[in-house]
Design a protein around this motif. Structure first.
Motif, mmCIF file in Angstrom:
data_model
loop_
_atom_site.group_PDB
_atom_site.id
_atom_site.type_symbol
_atom_site.label_atom_id
_atom_site.label_comp_id
_atom_site.label_asym_id
_atom_site.label_seq_id
_atom_site.Cartn_x
_atom_site.Cartn_y
_atom_site.Cartn_z
ATOM 1 N N ASP A 138 11.196 -15.580 -34.785
ATOM 2 C CA ASP A 138 12.184 -16.049 -33.891
ATOM 3 C C ASP A 138 12.032 -17.608 -33.758
ATOM 4 N N LYS A 170 19.567 -18.151 -39.338
ATOM 5 C CA LYS A 170 20.243 -18.878 -38.239
ATOM 6 C C LYS A 170 19.624 -18.605 -36.905
ATOM 7 N N ASN A 171 19.677 -19.607 -35.970
ATOM 8 C CA ASN A 171 19.407 -19.276 -34.612
ATOM 9 C C ASN A 171 17.844 -19.097 -34.364
ATOM 10 N N LYS A 172 17.089 -19.998 -34.807
ATOM 11 C CA LYS A 172 15.696 -19.927 -34.652
ATOM 12 C C LYS A 172 15.402 -21.050 -33.827
ATOM 13 N N ARG A 173 14.289 -21.170 -32.873
ATOM 14 C CA ARG A 173 13.978 -22.219 -32.425
ATOM 15 C C ARG A 173 12.984 -22.916 -33.197
ATOM 16 N N ARG A 175 22.148 -23.750 -37.540
ATOM 17 C CA ARG A 175 22.370 -23.240 -36.136
ATOM 18 C C ARG A 175 21.326 -22.987 -35.399
ATOM 19 N N SER A 176 20.321 -23.650 -35.621
ATOM 20 C CA SER A 176 19.125 -23.476 -34.705
ATOM 21 C C SER A 176 18.902 -24.647 -33.558
ATOM 22 N N THR A 177 17.880 -24.247 -32.974
ATOM 23 C CA THR A 177 17.471 -25.255 -31.899
ATOM 24 C C THR A 177 16.212 -26.114 -31.968
ATOM 25 N N ARG A 179 18.884 -23.858 -22.549
ATOM 26 C CA ARG A 179 18.711 -23.272 -23.803
ATOM 27 C C ARG A 179 19.799 -24.155 -24.617
ATOM 28 N N ASP A 201 22.298 -24.781 -28.141
ATOM 29 C CA ASP A 201 23.075 -24.117 -29.076
ATOM 30 C C ASP A 201 23.492 -24.898 -30.119
#
Length: 216
Positions: free
Chosen positions: A78, A121-124, A154-156, A214, A216
């Protein structure tokens, strides 16, 4: 939650490796899984020309441990935290090679590329840096590359811990206490505020009037 912590220094007891260990410890203290992996244990080669390197099934033919680490540790995580010293005002060659080698698996010529892309995608994301110089822009190239990777996937990008030192363990003597900062960074990695606004982002007038932020 599950985090993958990559120490990319060739020094297992170097300053950035120490920061990586503290971050992993902080993650575990709050009940998260943390795989701490050293790049030199599995990454033995640079990216090649995939048009000539792939086998007949489209798989990467470089025979080292990158495949298993990328598919079995990085993709399921994650969160991803990379630790690197500043070498010639950029990341270590090992960290750069780690990012380069990803191409072997998300390029269309790899049979499982669509699934790889979705899991990238979409990991911290977090970063731990050590450097001898304290000049504020000494790590600018590393930060820029990491931020662009966050945007691309597209992660943070959650944040960075930067410690200063030269000889092994020197970072422990840094009066800025990067050791404590790294431990705290690990503890709150999955909950800390992380915002990346655009000009049209709807946002509150006061930053801390809500429980969690959060990106995005």
């Amino acid at each position: 939650m599950k985090a993958f912590v990559l120490s990319s220094s060739p020094r297992r007891d170097g300053n950035s490796a120490i920061l990586a260990g503290e971050i992993a410890a902080g993650l575990r203290e709050t009940g998260h899984e943390a795989d701490l992996v050293f790049a030199d244990d599995f990454l033995k080669d640079f990216l090649r020309d995939c048009r000539t390197c792939r086998d007949s099934d489209g798989n990467c033919s470089i025979d080292d441990g990158f495949r298993s680490v990328f598919l079995d540790k990085f993709l399921p995580a994650d969160g991803f935290i990379a630790a690197t010293p500043v070498y010639w005002y950029g990341p270590s060659a090992q960290l750069k090679a780690f990012f380069d080698r990803m191409f072997c698996y998300y390029a269309a010529s790899y049979p499982g590329s669509a699934g790889v892309i979705e899991r990238m995608k979409n990991k911290r994301l977090g970063l731990a840096i050590s450097s001898e110089e304290t000049f504020p822009m000494v790590a600018a190239a590393v930060l820029t590359q990491f931020q662009e990777y966050a945007r691309y996937s597209r992660s943070t990008f959650v944040g960075v811990v930067h410690g200063f030192g030269n000889s092994r363990g020197d970072v422990r003597r840094d009066p800025g206490d990067p050791i404590g900062a790294a431990r705290r960074f690990g503890r709150d990695f999955f909950t800390r505020a992380a915002t990346d606004y655009r000009v049209d982002t709807v946002r509150p007038a006061r930053m801390w009037d809500f429980a969690e932020v959060r990106g995005d």
